[in-house]
Design a protein around this motif. Structure first.
Motif, PDB file in Angstrom:
ATOM      1  N   PHE A  90       0.789  -1.243   0.000  1.00  0.00           N
ATOM      2  CA  PHE A  90       0.000   0.000   0.000  1.00  0.00           C
ATOM      3  C   PHE A  90       0.811   1.279   0.000  1.00  0.00           C
ATOM      4  CE2 PHE A  90       0.166   1.011   4.519  1.00  0.00           C
ATOM      5  CZ  PHE A  90       0.198  -0.215   5.169  1.00  0.00           C
ATOM      6  N   LEU A  91       2.093   1.202   0.374  1.00  0.00           N
ATOM      7  CA  LEU A  91       2.988   2.356   0.242  1.00  0.00           C
ATOM      8  C   LEU A  91       2.974   2.865  -1.202  1.00  0.00           C
ATOM      9  CD1 LEU A  91       5.489   4.116   1.224  1.00  0.00           C
ATOM     10  CD2 LEU A  91       6.900   2.164   0.622  1.00  0.00           C
ATOM     11  N   HIS A 123      -5.438   1.828  -1.671  1.00  0.00           N
ATOM     12  CA  HIS A 123      -4.504   2.160  -0.598  1.00  0.00           C
ATOM     13  C   HIS A 123      -5.241   2.277   0.737  1.00  0.00           C
ATOM     14  CE1 HIS A 123      -3.060   5.502   1.977  1.00  0.00           C
ATOM     15  NE2 HIS A 123      -1.942   4.813   1.937  1.00  0.00           N
ATOM     16  N   ARG A 135      -4.504   0.044   4.040  1.00  0.00           N
ATOM     17  CA  ARG A 135      -3.878   0.770   5.155  1.00  0.00           C
ATOM     18  C   ARG A 135      -4.777   0.672   6.392  1.00  0.00           C
ATOM     19  NH1 ARG A 135      -0.234   5.803   6.113  1.00  0.00           N
ATOM     20  NH2 ARG A 135      -1.062   6.551   8.084  1.00  0.00           N
ATOM     21  N   GLY A 144      10.160  -0.190   7.891  1.00  0.00           N
ATOM     22  CA  GLY A 144      10.475   0.204   9.255  1.00  0.00           C
ATOM     23  C   GLY A 144      11.877  -0.131   9.701  1.00  0.00           C
ATOM     24  N   THR A 185      15.063   2.688   7.835  1.00  0.00           N
ATOM     25  CA  THR A 185      14.717   4.052   8.238  1.00  0.00           C
ATOM     26  C   THR A 185      15.039   4.279   9.716  1.00  0.00           C
ATOM     27  OG1 THR A 185      12.499   3.158   8.502  1.00  0.00           O
ATOM     28  CG2 THR A 185      12.889   4.500   6.545  1.00  0.00           C
ATOM     29  N   ARG A 194      10.960  11.014  -2.402  1.00  0.00           N
ATOM     30  CA  ARG A 194       9.924  10.070  -2.811  1.00  0.00           C
ATOM     31  C   ARG A 194       9.454  10.471  -4.204  1.00  0.00           C
ATOM     32  NH1 ARG A 194       9.957   5.548  -1.088  1.00  0.00           N
ATOM     33  NH2 ARG A 194       7.766   5.255  -1.591  1.00  0.00           N
ATOM     34  N   ARG A 214       6.573  10.547  -7.317  1.00  0.00           N
ATOM     35  CA  ARG A 214       5.150  10.500  -7.666  1.00  0.00           C
ATOM     36  C   ARG A 214       5.029  10.764  -9.170  1.00  0.00           C
ATOM     37  NH1 ARG A 214       5.038   9.166  -2.851  1.00  0.00           N
ATOM     38  NH2 ARG A 214       3.546   9.920  -1.290  1.00  0.00           N
ATOM     39  N   PHE A 221       8.397  12.103   8.096  1.00  0.00           N
ATOM     40  CA  PHE A 221       7.486  10.965   7.916  1.00  0.00           C
ATOM     41  C   PHE A 221       6.549  11.189   6.726  1.00  0.00           C
ATOM     42  CE2 PHE A 221       8.061  10.363  12.697  1.00  0.00           C
ATOM     43  CZ  PHE A 221       8.808   9.193  12.577  1.00  0.00           C
ATOM     44  N   GLY A 222       6.898  12.111   5.828  1.00  0.00           N
ATOM     45  CA  GLY A 222       6.029  12.411   4.706  1.00  0.00           C
ATOM     46  C   GLY A 222       4.849  13.257   5.153  1.00  0.00           C
ATOM     47  N   HIS A 224      -0.127   9.020   2.537  1.00  0.00           N
ATOM     48  CA  HIS A 224       0.912   8.010   2.800  1.00  0.00           C
ATOM     49  C   HIS A 224       1.734   8.336   4.048  1.00  0.00           C
ATOM     50  CE1 HIS A 224       0.259   5.674  -0.845  1.00  0.00           C
ATOM     51  NE2 HIS A 224       0.099   6.824  -1.478  1.00  0.00           N
ATOM     52  N   CYS A 251       3.650   8.326   7.268  1.00  0.00           N
ATOM     53  CA  CYS A 251       4.207   7.084   7.803  1.00  0.00           C
ATOM     54  C   CYS A 251       3.299   6.396   8.819  1.00  0.00           C
ATOM     55  CB  CYS A 251       5.557   7.358   8.455  1.00  0.00           C
ATOM     56  SG  CYS A 251       6.284   5.847   9.121  1.00  0.00           S
ATOM     57  N   GLY A 304       4.186   3.861  10.527  1.00  0.00           N
ATOM     58  CA  GLY A 304       4.985   3.388  11.667  1.00  0.00           C
ATOM     59  C   GLY A 304       5.526   4.509  12.537  1.00  0.00           C
TER      60      GLY A 304
HETATM   61  C1  HEM Z   1      12.552   6.653  11.560  1.00  0.00           C
HETATM   62  C2  HEM Z   1      11.867   5.744  10.984  1.00  0.00           C
HETATM   63  C3  HEM Z   1      10.943   5.978   9.831  1.00  0.00           C
HETATM   64  C4  HEM Z   1      10.936   6.977   8.890  1.00  0.00           C
HETATM   65  C5  HEM Z   1      11.882   8.161   8.777  1.00  0.00           C
HETATM   66  C6  HEM Z   1       9.843   6.697   7.989  1.00  0.00           C
HETATM   67  C7  HEM Z   1       9.492   7.503   6.912  1.00  0.00           C
HETATM   68  C8  HEM Z   1       8.402   7.307   6.106  1.00  0.00           C
HETATM   69  C9  HEM Z   1       7.975   8.190   5.040  1.00  0.00           C
HETATM   70  C10 HEM Z   1       8.699   9.477   4.614  1.00  0.00           C
HETATM   71  C11 HEM Z   1       6.858   7.673   4.488  1.00  0.00           C
HETATM   72  C12 HEM Z   1       6.034   8.282   3.333  1.00  0.00           C
HETATM   73  C13 HEM Z   1       6.374   7.649   2.017  1.00  0.00           C
HETATM   74  C14 HEM Z   1       5.667   8.311   0.853  1.00  0.00           C
HETATM   75  O1  HEM Z   1       4.962   9.319   1.006  1.00  0.00           O
HETATM   76  O2  HEM Z   1       5.852   7.814  -0.270  1.00  0.00           O
HETATM   77  C15 HEM Z   1       6.569   6.433   5.194  1.00  0.00           C
HETATM   78  C16 HEM Z   1       5.512   5.587   4.915  1.00  0.00           C
HETATM   79  C17 HEM Z   1       5.336   4.352   5.534  1.00  0.00           C
HETATM   80  N1  HEM Z   1       6.040   3.876   6.620  1.00  0.00           N
HETATM   81 FE1  HEM Z   1       7.554   4.769   7.585  1.00  0.00          FE
HETATM   82  N2  HEM Z   1       9.236   5.538   8.387  1.00  0.00           N
HETATM   83  C18 HEM Z   1       9.867   5.075   9.516  1.00  0.00           C
HETATM   84  C19 HEM Z   1       9.541   3.972  10.257  1.00  0.00           C
HETATM   85  C20 HEM Z   1       8.529   3.079   9.962  1.00  0.00           C
HETATM   86  C21 HEM Z   1       8.183   1.911  10.727  1.00  0.00           C
HETATM   87  C22 HEM Z   1       8.850   1.499  12.041  1.00  0.00           C
HETATM   88  C23 HEM Z   1       7.184   1.282  10.054  1.00  0.00           C
HETATM   89  C24 HEM Z   1       6.456   0.024  10.357  1.00  0.00           C
HETATM   90  C25 HEM Z   1       6.268  -0.528  11.499  1.00  0.00           C
HETATM   91  C26 HEM Z   1       6.888   2.077   8.879  1.00  0.00           C
HETATM   92  C27 HEM Z   1       5.934   1.775   7.949  1.00  0.00           C
HETATM   93  C28 HEM Z   1       5.530   2.613   6.924  1.00  0.00           C
HETATM   94  C29 HEM Z   1       4.483   2.265   5.993  1.00  0.00           C
HETATM   95  C30 HEM Z   1       3.660   0.977   5.979  1.00  0.00           C
HETATM   96  C31 HEM Z   1       4.343   3.368   5.120  1.00  0.00           C
HETATM   97  C32 HEM Z   1       3.361   3.520   3.969  1.00  0.00           C
HETATM   98  C33 HEM Z   1       2.127   4.227   4.465  1.00  0.00           C
HETATM   99  C34 HEM Z   1       1.105   4.417   3.382  1.00  0.00           C
HETATM  100  O3  HEM Z   1       1.413   4.276   2.197  1.00  0.00           O
HETATM  101  O4  HEM Z   1      -0.049   4.712   3.727  1.00  0.00           O
HETATM  102  N3  HEM Z   1       7.718   3.170   8.851  1.00  0.00           N
HETATM  103  N4  HEM Z   1       7.514   6.249   6.178  1.00  0.00           N
END
Ligand code: HEM
Length: 394
Positions: free
Chosen positions: A73-74, A81, A85, A236, A239, A285, A287, A338-339, A343, A345, A347
């Motif tokens: 789903f990312l 999505h 999600r 996760g 990152t 990222r 798009r 975290f965006g 989307h 984040c 996590g």
């Molecule tokens: C410091 C740690 C982390 C950073 C900096 C980070 C950063 C990001 C960013 C920037 C996005 C947006 C991506 C986009 O817009 O294309 C994202 C999405 C996501 N992250 Fe993280 N992340 C981190 C940790 C985690 C952890 C620990 C998990 C899972 C347990 C996780 C799961 C996800 C998922 C599943 C998405 C997709 C969400 C969606 O599409 O709705 N992330 N993350």
């Protein structure tokens, strides 16, 4: 024009230790900067925010003609999505409540303490290999409900996936791609199997919650379950490693902030937010617009690859006062670490707890520590940027 080569210069390995001057150049040439290969770069805060919230911007690789299975789903657009999600979020508790994640705090503190046992004064350690790298895999395994004796399997799969994502330009990537695909298949198969064993056998982990969902409309298919669990590990892992490592690097480079945090550990949550702005793990990222889109006075044509340079937006002086200064007391810190948008984040609550626990537990060890190599060696990847090793002398 020089600005046409910005992406090539940013992704050049020589820029990895400090890409920030190139981001300044990007913002000054922007807001939309066309590259020689036809793609567009966007590095200014308000334009990135608008594009991340624009439903005409697709994250799905199939919209630009890439032939692939249904992506996780990312990389899906709504409504697909949103469905996945929402389902994947359910085991974490009600929306916007820390629920299960908050319950992980004690466990995370225990794992951190165990990893720090060998950290004795006088020793040289590698913050990546000896500390930051093993932490998030172990946490995800505990969250999913992987038995302890199988955790080494996850470490091996995770290594293969990280290596596949970090190929040097010009290297033969076929071998690591193959190992990465193999790891993904094996991990997916393992998780589906483990989930099956959870059916009807109560436990308090996420896999149990996934397979015992009583409402058939809310149940994930086997394939979705495997994809989602693999996504949690991939998204996760590296990152979180990079956030912790960048944190140690930043604090050892700026000892006045290290001292301040040691005196006032209550500032840690704010310091972690500032790290996500100042040295974020995710720099860019991609798009693709589903229609022509006007940004400032430029039209980005449908189908163009648009690279949103999140790390540049988080250092935009139009949005942040003295953006190149690390300030753990910075107010109103709405960074792109975290965006943003649909989307955002998934996590983030877990990543915040992990980084706060990790840096908090390290603080007492860092007082007299020093960097052995500055800048440290970086991974190849410019999008997910972080040190490959961070040797320090305790
Ligand atoms: C410091 C740690 C982390 C950073 C900096 C980070 C950063 C990001 C960013 C920037 C996005 C947006 C991506 C986009 O817009 O294309 C994202 C999405 C996501 N992250 Fe993280 N992340 C981190 C940790 C985690 C952890 C620990 C998990 C899972 C347990 C996780 C799961 C996800 C998922 C599943 C998405 C997709 C969400 C969606 O599409 O709705 N992330 N993350």
């Amino acid at each position: 024009m020089d600005s046409e080569t910005l992406l090539a210069r940013i992704t050049d390995y020589a820029s990895r230790p400090n890409p920030y001057p190139l981001y300044t150049e990007l913002r000054e040439a922007g807001p939309v900067v066309r590259q020689a290969d036809g793609s567009c770069l966007v590095g200014t805060y308000y334009e990135i925010a608008a594009l991340l919230h624009d439903p005409r911007m697709s994250a799905d690789p199939r919209t630009r003609g890439e032939v692939t299975h249904k992506p996780p789903f990312l990389r899906l657009d709504d409504p697909e999505h949103h469905r996945l999600r929402t389902l994947a979020m359910r085991p974490f508790g009600p929306p916007h409540s820390p629920g299960r994640i908050d319950g992980m705090r004690g466990e995370i503190d225990r794992i951190t303490k165990e990893l720090l046992e060998p950290f004795e004064a006088g020793r040289q350690v590698d913050i990546v290999d000896d500390f930051a790298y093993p932490l998030p895999v172990t946490v995800i395994c505990r969250l999913l409900g992987v038995p302890r004796e199988d955790e080494p399997l996850f470490r091996a799969w995770s290594d293969a996936l990280v290596a596949a994502a970090d190929v040097r330009p010009g290297d033969d990537s076929a071998e690591s791609d193959k190992a990465g695909d193999q790891a993904r298949i094996e991990m997916g198969g393992y998780l589906v199997n483990l989930a099956e064993q959870r059916r009807g056998n109560p436990s308090d982990d996420m896999l149990f919650a996934f397979v015992n969902e009583p409402d058939p409309n809310l149940r994930l298919t086997q394939e979705e379950l495997a994809e989602t669990a693999v996504l949690l590990l991939i998204a996760g892992h590296e990152t979180t490693v990079n956030l912790i490592t960048n944190g140690v690097l930043t604090l050892l480079r700026q000892p006045e902030h290290l001292d301040h945090l040691r005196r006032e550990p209550d500032l840690l949550p704010q310091a972690v937010e500032e790290l996500l702005r100042y040295e974020p793990p995710v720099h860019m990222r991609e798009r693709v617009p589903l229609a022509d889109i006007d940004v400032a006075d430029t039209t980005i044509p449908e189908g163009t690859s648009v690279i949103l340079v999140l790390a540049s937006g988080s250092r935009d002086p139009m949005r942040f006062h003295e953006p190149d200064r690390f300030d753990p007391t910075r107010p109103d810190n709405e960074h792109f670490g975290f965006g943003s948008g649909i989307h955002f984040c998934y996590g983030a609550p877990l990543a915040r707890i992990e980084a706060q626990a990790a840096l908090g537990a390290l603080l007492p060890h860092l007082g007299t520590a020093r960097l052995v190599q500055d800048p440290p060696p970086y991974r190849q990847n410019a999008m997910l940027r972080g040190p490959r090793h961070l040797p320090i002398q305790l």
